[in-house]
Each structure stands twice: as C-alpha cells, then as structure tokens.
Design an enzyme around this catalytic site. Structure first.
Site, mmCIF file in Angstrom:
data_model
loop_
_atom_site.group_PDB
_atom_site.id
_atom_site.type_symbol
_atom_site.label_atom_id
_atom_site.label_comp_id
_atom_site.label_asym_id
_atom_site.label_seq_id
_atom_site.Cartn_x
_atom_site.Cartn_y
_atom_site.Cartn_z
ATOM 1 N N CYS A 179 12.619 8.720 -6.202
ATOM 2 C CA CYS A 179 13.360 8.120 -7.351
ATOM 3 C C CYS A 179 14.242 6.867 -7.133
ATOM 4 O O CYS A 179 14.359 6.531 -5.873
ATOM 5 C CB CYS A 179 14.182 9.310 -7.814
ATOM 6 S SG CYS A 179 15.675 9.578 -6.811
ATOM 7 N N CYS A 200 16.995 6.998 -4.412
ATOM 8 C CA CYS A 200 16.594 6.988 -3.261
ATOM 9 C C CYS A 200 16.606 5.594 -2.484
ATOM 10 O O CYS A 200 16.728 5.249 -1.452
ATOM 11 C CB CYS A 200 14.825 7.655 -3.101
ATOM 12 S SG CYS A 200 14.706 9.251 -3.599
ATOM 13 N N ASP A 255 -37.499 -0.767 3.780
ATOM 14 C CA ASP A 255 -37.843 -0.454 2.381
ATOM 15 C C ASP A 255 -38.145 -1.713 1.462
ATOM 16 O O ASP A 255 -37.764 -2.700 2.102
ATOM 17 C CB ASP A 255 -36.596 0.071 1.732
ATOM 18 C CG ASP A 255 -36.442 0.491 0.214
ATOM 19 O OD1 ASP A 255 -37.536 1.028 -0.268
ATOM 20 O OD2 ASP A 255 -35.711 -0.155 -0.572
#
Lengths: 751, 127
Positions: free
Chosen positions: A15, A18, A429
């Site tokens: 938040c 903080c 391939d």
C-alpha cells in the site's frame, strides 16, 4: 564523495503507506541523499554517497521496517573490477615471492652459492626473507586450508600448505638448532628456497590461470555489453531519454539512424534497415517496416522509426539468450562424471601417498634418509594437481557454448553439446524449415462437369479462399492472400471443420465444400481418377496440390470441381546446409505431411535421398523413434512449435528461431540465425569441443598418474631420477595453465 | 631394524589411517529445509562458504522452489564460483555477499554441487 544512483527491489509492500515508511527509512540512512519508492514496480531508487553508505546499510534500514530490500547482485562491471583487483594483488605476491625466492636460491643453491656475496649465505637472513613469502604471499593457502580442515575436507591449497610448511619448519629448525641436525649425521642445510619458490611458482600459475579463465567467459560478457543503457521514449508528445529498466511495455520509442535499438518491440511508423548480426549472427542487414518485430540491442542503420515496446526486462530476446548461455555454461557434461568421482577422493589419497613416500624413503632410502624422505614427500604434495581435472571439462564447455552463441547457435546445456557430435542422422521438417514456409499459389485449374456449375477459375479461387479463411494452415494463408490479390470476394462459411492431415470442409451458401488432399477425397468417396495425371504432373514439379470438391445438395454425390496448386520456395541456405552434413557422412532425411511425389521433387532439388512423406503431424515423433531404433543418434530440425514432440523425442532437437521468441523449452539447440548451415556447424562445434575436453582430461589424468609416482621416487632405483620440489611446483603450475589454454584454443575454430 | 625406523613406520601407517578416517569417513549432517522463511512463501536456506560449504548437505522437497543463499567468507579463489550442475547454475560469489540461487527440483534424488574447480563438494537431497 561519490554519488551513486541505484535501484533495488523491495519486497512485502502492498500500500501507499508502505511506500512512505520505506522511503523515510531510506532517507534517514546516513549517506542517502534521496530515495524514491515506487509501489507499482516495487523498486526503490536511491541516490547515495557510496563512501559513507553501502547497499548493505540500506538493506539494514529497510529490514528494521519489516520489509526486505533485495540487494541486487553485483553488476558485471563491479565483479570485473573486483576480479581485476584480486589479480593485481596476486601479481604483487608473485613478484615478491619469486624475487625473494631467487635471492635465497642464489645464497644457498650448490654451485650458485660460490657466486653470491657472503652475507646471503646466512641462515638467519634466509629465514628473514622466507618468512613474508610463507605467511604473507602464502597466506591464502592457509586461509583456505584451516576452514577446510574444520569441515574435514581438503583441496589443493591443503597440499601446498602442507608441503611448504614442512620445508619451512624444517629449515627454521636448522637455523635455530643447527647442532641438533649435525649430531644426527645430516648436514645442517635449510631449504628456504624450496618453500619460497614453490609458493611463488604456484601463485604464478594461478595468476596465468585466472587470466586465461577470464577469457573463457568472454562471450557472456560480450552479450551483456550489448545491452543498451537508455531509451528515447515518447511520452505525452515529448521525447525523453530514460534508463532502460524504466521502460514499460507499451512505451513508444524513437530510434534514429545509427542508434542501438534499446529493447524488443514492434514498429509503429517508419522503416529502416537493421543490422541484427550481434544477436542472430546474420551479417546482412534486414529491412523492416510497420508491423515488423525489432530486437533489442540490434543496430538501426538507415531510417528513423518509432516502435512500441513489447518485451522488457528479463523477457527480451537478449536477456533470454544471456540466461540460456549462462545456464548452459553452468550445466554439467556427462563426460565429467569420472573426473567428479576422482576429484572427491583425490586430495586425501595424495596425502596418504605422501605419508607412504616418507615412510618408505626413511626406511629403505640411502643416507641421509631423512632428507630424501622429506624432499620427496614435499614433491608428492606439490606436484599433485586436482585443479587440472576440475577445469578440463567446464572451461571447454564455456568456450564452446560461447562460440556458438556468438554465431547464433544457442546450446541448451553441456549434455546437448556432448551428444550433438555423435549425431548420425539429421531429420529436417520440410515446411518452414527447409522451405520458407510462405507458399504461393501457382496454378488454379477448373474441372469441367455439368453439376458443379463453375463458370471460371475465379469461382474455384473464391470457394477455396472462403473455406480456407478460417484455417490457420500456411497453405490456407497462401490461398487467401492469392484470392485477395486477384480481387476475389470471399463468402462466409458455416460448419467449418479442419481435419488434421486431410484438409478442411464446410458450407458455402448451400453447398458443401471439401478442400484438401487425396485423403480427404478418399474419406468422402470423391472420385478424382480423371485428374490423377494432372495432379501427378504438378506434384513432380514440387507443388502441393489440393482438390476442391462440391456437393450441391444433401444426398447428392460430391464431385471434384477444381485443383489449386501451391509451391513453397526453398530457403537459400538449405542446399548448402544439407550438403555440408552429407559431406560429414551424416544421413539427411526429410519429413513432411506432403504427398510422396511433391516431397520427392523437393528432396531432389536439395539432394536429399531419404524422404518420409505423408506423415501426419502427430506421427512425426514416431518416425523419429523409428530412425532411432536403427541404432543411430538422431537430430530433428524443426520450427520448435509444431514439431515440439518430435524435437523432444530426438536425441538432439534443433529449433529454428522465429521472431523474438527463443524456443528454449523443446529444443536442445536453437538456431537464431535461421541459417541451415548452422546445423552442420553445431555438430562440428560439438566435435571440436569434445576433442578438447578429451585431450584436457587425458592430460590432467596422465599428468597425475605419471608424475606422482615420479615424485615418489619410483624411477630413482633404476635411473637415479628424483623430482625436486621446485620442479614439481613448476610442473603443477603448468598443468592447470595448459588445460585452460587448450580450452581457449577452441576459440580459433571458425564457424 | 633400528628403533627410529620402527617409529617412522608406525608414524607413517598411523598418519595414513588417520587421513583416511579424517577425510573419507566423515558423516554427513543433513539440514532439512522445511519451513517457508521468505515473505513470498519460498523455502530458504543459508549456506556459508568457508573452507567448504556449511551446511554441505541440504534436503529440500521435490517440486517446490527453494532459495539457496550462498555467502562466501573464504578468500580462496577455489571457492569463488559455485556450480549446481544439475540445476544449470554457475554463479560467481563475491566475497562476503549473499548470492541467492533458486532451484525447483523436478526429480527426487541426490544432486551434488561444487566449486568451480570441483574441489569442494556439497549435496542437495531432494525428497
């Protein structure tokens, strides 16, 4: 005062309060000038004076608040600086110890002693000169040995510390109590020269080894150095230069001619020619325009353009490549196993051999037995070189993977590098690997019959295009694109269904449309007998033919209405790539879902003899396993997305890189240079690297197996050959250096 | 045989036996990492690098990400790199600085780690 601005991740914030708490804590830390904490990125950007404040101080302040500041690992530059400083210290130690050692030698060595001034003959002076060498220059041997002994482990330093300490203590004893020694019938003669010169030479060996080792990881340093520092971001209509780690996804970045493209993205406006050689190894600049993908760290040549950032931080191609190479260099090659086992028993065994040497010489040796026993014991301890064994494999792997990365060949791990050289069969391939995977429509053929009511070729194209619009197949793309070019309006389709390996079907208007290969026609009992000749003719030209069939109404028989032939262009590097493999005696196989004739036609153009045609996508894996059952190591080359299972089944899966996504997961080797010749280069690189490793291991093992017995004195009874500890230390220093240098020789290999 | 030779014989043999016992017969102490310590809920273990690895054998659960924090206190260049070959990690350990590596073992078993020259060894046991 040195002001530094750095950003650190902070954990545990959720938040705005903080942010305030952490910001205040940081600002209060002595030495911090400014601190900004960003909640969204969870990062603190701190400006501080590095003389009075360190990141550790910041971490401590943050820890008190209940959050955690993650100390970022030191940057490559800091590590380099540290290593450089260590090397400097090491060099000083080498100079001092060899210098002092030489003076002692001059004053004590039989022969030389006559040419030296008398004061150098003093044992006390020699003690004075040898002491700093033993305890200052040689301190690192003790510092490594003492904690190791606490853990009941031993390493090379233990051997050196043991050997030189024995020489030093004996010499010191002789200096203090020469009469005791004389009374035992031994000439009072110190061996300070042995202690000092052995330390000097071993440190010299380490110095060169460290220098050489630095070069083995050069490739990674180069890659890290490619990273751009800043980006010119357009925000709110204004251009500002910001640090690279502050760029977020979606930012619009402007690049001018001659500038480095900072991160990965997609061109919004403008066009340019871009040099991507540093990433892909491809030396020809690539032209790019709106919608094209650009790769960070590549160089913009001619034009100015803006682009949208699509990948930042650790997601960029460069970051992925760096990670991949780092991982590969940290991985372990199977060939290393034996060296691993040996090295874990090596040092204790050498110590045991040293004690044995001492005992045998003392008991059976000639007089003065004690001196012979001691010097040979020291020689055994000094000559043993486990480091060479430990360095043999990893240094070569690091150089090998590094060379690969520089040329756009990314090798996933050491094991892949080891196996690649043993490959006997390479399966390619066809679509998208040997060919460009961008097929183009070559023929549209209308079949006359009453029921189909097809008026002209465009109708065929309209139906084919309409039904293929929803398909994702590369052939579908070609047809839709061609229809577009011919300005054919496409209809909407209902009940669309794609049948893998067959084709597609669906309703256009009230007609049921089938579009696909023979298998689809057979499935729907549609007769194409009348067209077989035409179809085969087209196929022999290497074209893929698809049939369009219609059912006018429910219950009616479906009938063939037309053919669409599509051809794919062969990649420029394909022929040479195949030829390079065949020259090495490697069998080349082409695998494709296409029919036999088309496949044969393309194989012929490429010089491929063995063709596996009409293989459904899910059968490719089984085909690879069949080839393996022939007892050969098989490499499969594919695009890494559709062929993932086959790549995984092969002994070595080689993916052709596409776009900015490195197909790391399925592939053992990724060719980001998209050059088919690199398949052969990768195999060659593997062979060269393995040869280097084998040579390294051979030297390292032979060296120890031959020279330890020589140091023990096994040749003495027959030839009178003994190994002086000084020669032992020179040999031991050489052995590590030669292994690392041999690995560096790999760099001369040109891809 | 002279007394000194007998003494040396006994001395040599005793030293050989002692070396064998001291280095090759030590018991491993396994430190099991079980409790999440990290705020993100990751398992975490500290390993001090000084003359070897302390602890040198750790056991961690399969399939979970565990943070291993290495701190090198030993200036010996031998220990400057740590290699977890099975996890494809090779890290330079700056002196006195915590370096964290994350491992997520997929297979059970014993995986050794070592210094860059393969002289010091440790083990990760995945259970």
């Amino acid at each position: 005062m040195t002001e530094v601005k750095k950003s650190f991740p902070i954990k545990g914030m959720h938040c705005a309060s903080c942010v305030r708490v952490t910001e205040r804590a940081l600002k209060k830390t002595p030495g911090v000038k400014d601190a900004v904490v960003n909640l969204a990125t969870a990062k603190a950007s701190v400006t501080y004076d590095s003389d009075t404040c360190t990141p550790q101080h910041l971490a401590q302040s943050i820890a008190k608040t209940g959050y955690a500041l993650e100390l970022e690992e030191k940057t490559e530059e800091v590590i380099q600086l540290e290593k450089k400083k260590e090397l400097q210290t090491l060099r000083n130690k080498v100079i001092v110890s060899l210098g002092l050692g030489a003076i002692i030698l001059w004053g004590s060595f039989p022969g030389l002693i006559n040419t030296s001034p008398a004061f150098l003959h003093s044992f006390w002076l020699q003690l004075l000169l040898a002491t700093p060498v033993q305890f200052w220059a040689g301190s690192e041997f003790y510092r490594a040995t003492i904690p190791a002994l606490k853990h009941r482990t031993a390493n090379m330093d233990t051997l050196v510390a043991l050997g030189t300490t024995v020489a030093y203590i004996y010499s010191a004893f002789v200096t203090f109590f020469p009469s005791v020694i004389t009374n035992l019938g031994i000439e009072a003669m110190p061996y300070f020269d042995v202690a000092a010169i052995v330390i000097g030479l071993i440190l010299l060996g380490r110095y060169f080894e460290a220098k050489a080792k630095g070069q083995t990881s050069e490739a990674i340093k180069k890659l890290i150095g490619l990273q751009a520092k800043t980006a010119r971001v357009v925000r709110n209509g204004k251009e500002t230069d910001i640090l690279i780690d502050q760029v977020v996804i979606g930012d619009v970045i402007r690049v001018r001619p001659g500038e480095k493209i900072p991160i990965d993205g997609e061109i919004l406006e403008g066009e340019s020619s871009i040099d991507e050689s540093m990433i892909t190894g491809e030396s020809i600049p690539v032209d790019k325009a709106k919608g094209d993908i650009v790769i960070g760290a590549t160089m913009n040549k001619t034009g100015t353009f803006t682009y949208k950032a699509t990948k930042v931080g650790s997601d960029t191609m460069l970051a992925q490549i760096i990670k991949l190479v780092e991982e590969a260099q940290g991985s372990k090659a199977p060939i290393q196993r034996l060296a691993d086992v040996v090295s874990s028993y090596f040092v204790p065994i050498v110590i045991m051999i040293a004690f044995l040497t001492f005992g045998v010489w003392y008991i059976f040796g000639q007089q003065p037995a004690f001196l012979f026993a001691m010097l040979n014991t020291i020689a055994v301890l000094i000559i043993a070189c486990p480091c060479a064994m430990g360095l043999a494999t990893p240094t070569a792997i690091m150089v090998g993977t590094g060379i690969g990365a520089e040329h756009g060949i990314l090798i996933k791990d050491a094991e892949s590098l080891e196996i690649a050289g043993k490959v006997k069969t390479v399966v390619f391939d066809k679509t998208g690997t040997l060919t460009k995977g961008k097929p183009e429509v070559t023929d549209v053929i209308r079949i006359m019959n009453h029921e189909s009511r097809i008026k002209d070729d465009k109708d065929i194209l309209r139906l084919a295009g309409s039904i293929e619009k929803g398909s994702e197949h590369s052939l579908a793309e070609a047809i839709v694109k061609y229809a577009d070019e011919q300005e054919v309006k496409l209809d909407s389709v209902t009940k669309f269904q794609a049948i893998a390996g067959h084709g597609v079907e669906g309703m256009v208007g009230n007609k049921k449309v089938f579009f696909g290969n023979r298998r689809l026609m057979d499935r729907g009992n549609i007769n194409y007998g009348s067209m077989v000749q035409t179809i085969e003719l087209l196929e022999r030209e290497g074209k893929t033919v698809m049939m369009l069939a219609l059912r006018q109404a429910q219950g009616k028989q479906s009938q063939l209405a037309g053919l669409v032939a599509v051809a794919d262009t062969i990649k420029d590097s394909a022929r040479e790539g195949v030829a390079a493999l065949q020259k090495k005696g490697i069998e080349v196989v082409m695998i494709t879902g296409d029919n036999q004739r088309t496949a044969n036609a393309i194989a012929k153009k490429l010089g491929i003899d063995r063709v596996l045609a009409e293989v459904l996508p899910e059968q490719k894996e089984a085909e690879v396993r069949k080839l393996q059952a022939e007892g050969k190591k098989v490499a499969m080359v594919g695009d890494g997305i559709n062929d993932a299972p086959a790549l995984a089944a092969a002994d070595i899966g080689i993916a052709m890189g596409t776009g900015t996504d490195v197909a790391i997961e399925a592939a053992d080797i990724t060719l980001i240079n998209k050059d088919l010749r690199s398949v052969s280069s990768a195999i060659e690189l593997s062979k060269k690297t393995m040869r280097t490793i084998k040579l390294n291991l051979f030297w390292a093992f032979c060296y120890n197996i031959i020279l330890i017995p020589v140091a023990m004195g096994v040749l003495y009874p027959f030839f009178g050959i003994l190994l002086s500890p000084i020669f032992a230390s020179a040999a031991m220093a050489m052995s590590s250096i030669s292994v690392v240098s041999n690995s560096l020789l790999l760099k001369r290999y040109k891809i | 045989m002279a007394i000194d030779k007998i003494i040396v014989t006994i001395f040599s043999l005793a030293c050989i036996a002692f070396t064998y016992w001291f280095f090759l017969m030590k018991k491993e102490e396994v430190v099991a990492v079980l409790d999440p310590v990290d705020s993100a809920g990751l398992l975490q273990v500290d390993i001090t690098v000084e003359g070897g690895y302390t602890p040198n054998t750790i056991s961690i659960p399969q399939g979970k990400t565990t943070k291993i924090n290495f701190t090198r206190r030993d200036p010996s260049s031998c220990l400057e790199e740590v290699v977890l070959g099975d996890f494809k990690i090779r890290k330079y350990l700056p002196l006195n600085q915590k370096v964290t590596v994350e491992v997520t073992p997929q297979k059970k078993g014993e995986f050794s780690f070592a210094c860059g020259m393969n002289m010091f060894h440790g083990k990760v046991i995945v259970t």
